[in-house]
Write an enzyme that holds these catalytic residues in place. Structure first.
Site, short mmCIF file in Angstrom:
data_model
loop_
_atom_site.label_atom_id
_atom_site.label_comp_id
_atom_site.label_asym_id
_atom_site.label_seq_id
_atom_site.Cartn_x
_atom_site.Cartn_y
_atom_site.Cartn_z
N LYS A 1 24.60 35.85 36.50
CA LYS A 1 24.30 36.46 37.80
C LYS A 1 23.97 35.38 38.83
CE LYS A 1 22.74 40.89 35.93
NZ LYS A 1 21.56 41.55 35.34
N LYS B 1 40.67 45.44 33.11
CA LYS B 1 39.62 46.35 32.66
C LYS B 1 39.08 47.15 33.86
CE LYS B 1 34.96 46.50 31.04
NZ LYS B 1 33.70 45.96 30.75
N LYS C 1 33.70 48.48 38.29
CA LYS C 1 33.39 48.61 39.72
C LYS C 1 33.50 47.25 40.42
CE LYS C 1 28.42 48.66 38.81
NZ LYS C 1 28.51 48.73 37.36
#
Ligand code: ADP
Ligand code: TRP
Length: 323
Positions: free
Chosen positions: A113, A193, A196
Site C-alpha cells: 500500500k 482478474k 475494482k
C-alpha cells in the site's frame, strides 16, 4: 451443525462485483448452514483507504443491503458493523501493547500500500492489530480469507500466542485460517482478474440498458461471425460457465466450435443468464430498499448479539492484564 465459530469481515470499499460473489460471498452463504457464523462490515478498516464520510456510510449500507439480498440470514448469522462494537478498540489497544513493531513492518499488504503511494500512517501500520482484535474478540475458530490475508492471520495467531504466554493459557482462542482458493479467478470486462482497482467490474446488482451495455463491452477477439471460435480463450464463455449448467456449457461450447455464433449473440445469452441468476435476489433487494430502516435495525440487533460475546472476552482480558 458444527460448534465451530466462523468469522468473516468484508471491507465496504467498493460496489460488490461478480468476482466477490463467485469468489467469496457464495461460499460464505453456504457456510451459515454448517457453522455458527459471525459476519461483519469492516468499516474501521475501510477508513484507512476511504477518508470520505458520506461515501463510507453509503458503502457500508450498500454492502449490508447486497449481502442480505444474496441470502445472508441475520437470524442464523450474527451480522453487524465493526464500529458498533466498541470493545474491539479496547482489545486493539491491549494487543498493541504486546505487538512488536517488526511484525507489522514486515506485512506485505502494508508495504504494498505504501509502495502504491498511500500515506504510511499509524492506522495503516496497525491494520493487522485491529484485524487480530476482530478475530480474537469473538473466540473465532475459523476465518475464511483469500490468500492476500494469510499473513494477517499469522499476525493474529502470533499475537494470541504472545498474549496467552504472558497473561495465561487459554485466555484467547487460537484461530485458524481457512484459505479460500479462488476456485476460478473471475475475469473482468478486459480479461484481467475482475477487480475494482482495474475498473473492469460487473456489479452483482445492475440491470437495464446500462448493464446490457457493460456485457456488450466485454473484450473478445475479432474472429468473423461465420468462423469457428475457441471457447476456452474467450472471456464471454469464461463468464457464461459461472452461470450455466454442464449441459448448457457443452451446448455453447459446440456452437462456438461450429462457427456461425457471433460474439454479440453469446454476450446476449450471457446477459440473460446473469439477469436470471440474480432475479430473486434483485427482488429481495428492491423490497429491502423500500424499508432501509430495517437494515439498520438488523445491524443493531446483530451488534447486540456480538457484544454479548465481546463483553465476555473483555472481562477475561481486562482482568488478566490488571485493568
Ligand atoms: P477487488 O479486487 O475488487 O479489490 P477485494 O480484494 O475487495 O476485491 O475482494 C474481496 C474478496 O473477493 C477477495 O478476498 C477475493 O477472494 C474475492 N475476489 C475478488 N475479485 C475476485 C475475482 N476476480 N475472482 C475471484 N475472487 C475474487
Ligand atoms: N482485511 C480484510 C480484507 O481486506 C477484511 C477484514 C477485516 C477481515 N477484519 C477481518 C477478514 C477479520 C477476516 C477477519 O479482506
Amino acid at each position: 451443525m458444527s460448534s465451530k465459530r466462523v468469522l468473516t469481515g468484508i471491507q465496504p470499499s467498493g460496489i460488490l462485483h461478480l468476482g466477490n460473489y463467485f469468489g467469496t460471498i457464495r461460499q460464505a452463504m453456504q457456510m451459515q448452514e454448517e457453522y455458527q457464523c459471525f459476519y461483519f462490515i469492516a468499516d474501521y478498516h475501510a477508513m484507512t483507504s476511504l477518508p470520505e464520510p458520506e461515501l463510507l456510510r453509503q458503502r457500508s449500507f450498500n454492502v449490508a443491503l447486497d449481502l442480505l439480498s444474496c441470502g445472508l440470514n441475520p437470524e442464523k448469522t450474527v451480522f453487524f458493523r465493526q464500529s458498533d462494537v466498541p470493545e474491539v478498540q479496547v482489545l486493539t489497544w491491549v494487543l498493541s501493547c504486546i505487538c512488536p513493531l517488526g511484525l507489522l513492518e514486515r506485512c506485505h499488504s502494508y508495504k504494498d500500500k505504501v509502495a502504491h503511494g498511500m500515506e504510511a500512517n499509524h492506522g495503516l501500520l496497525a491494520y493487522p492489530v485491529l484485524m487480530a482484535a476482530d478475530i480474537l474478540l469473538y473466540d473465532s475458530h475459523l476465518v475464511p480469507v483469500g490468500k492476500d490475508q494469510k499473513q494477517h492471520l499469522e499476525v493474529t495467531r502470533d499475537l494470541a500466542m504472545r498474549f496467552n504466554n504472558r497473561y495465561g493459557e487459554g485466555l484467547l482462542t487460537m484461530p485458524e485460517a481457512k484459505i479460500i482458493e479462488e476456485v476460478a479467478v473471475v475475469p473482468g470486462l478486459d480479461g484481467q482478474k475482475m477487480s475494482k482497482s482495474y475498473n473492469n467490474t460487473i456489479e452483482i446488482f445492475s440491470e437495464g440498458k446500462a448493464a446490457r451495455r457493460k456485457f456488450m463491452s466485454i473484450v473478445t477477439d475479432s474472429t468473423p461471425l461465420e468462423d469457428p471460435k475457441d471457447p476456452d480463450s474467450c472471456n464471454v464463455f469464461a463468464l457464461y460457465k459461472l452461470f450455466a449448467s454442464a449441459e448448457e456449457q457443452e451446448n455453447m461450447r459446440q456452437r462456438y466450435r461450429a462457427g456461425g455464433l457471433g460474439y454479440g449473440h453469446a454476450k446476449q445469452e450471457l446477459f440473460d443468464k446473469y439477469i436470471e441468476h440474480f432475479r430473486e435476489m434483485r427482488e429481495k433487494r428492491n423490497k429491502l430498499l423500500e424499508k432501509p430502516g430495517l437494515i439498520e435495525d438488523m445491524l443493531q440487533a446483530g451488534a447486540q448479539r456480538a457484544r454479548k460475546v465481546a463483553s465476555q472476552t473483555m472481562q477475561r482480558v481486562m482482568n488478566a492484564v490488571g485493568l
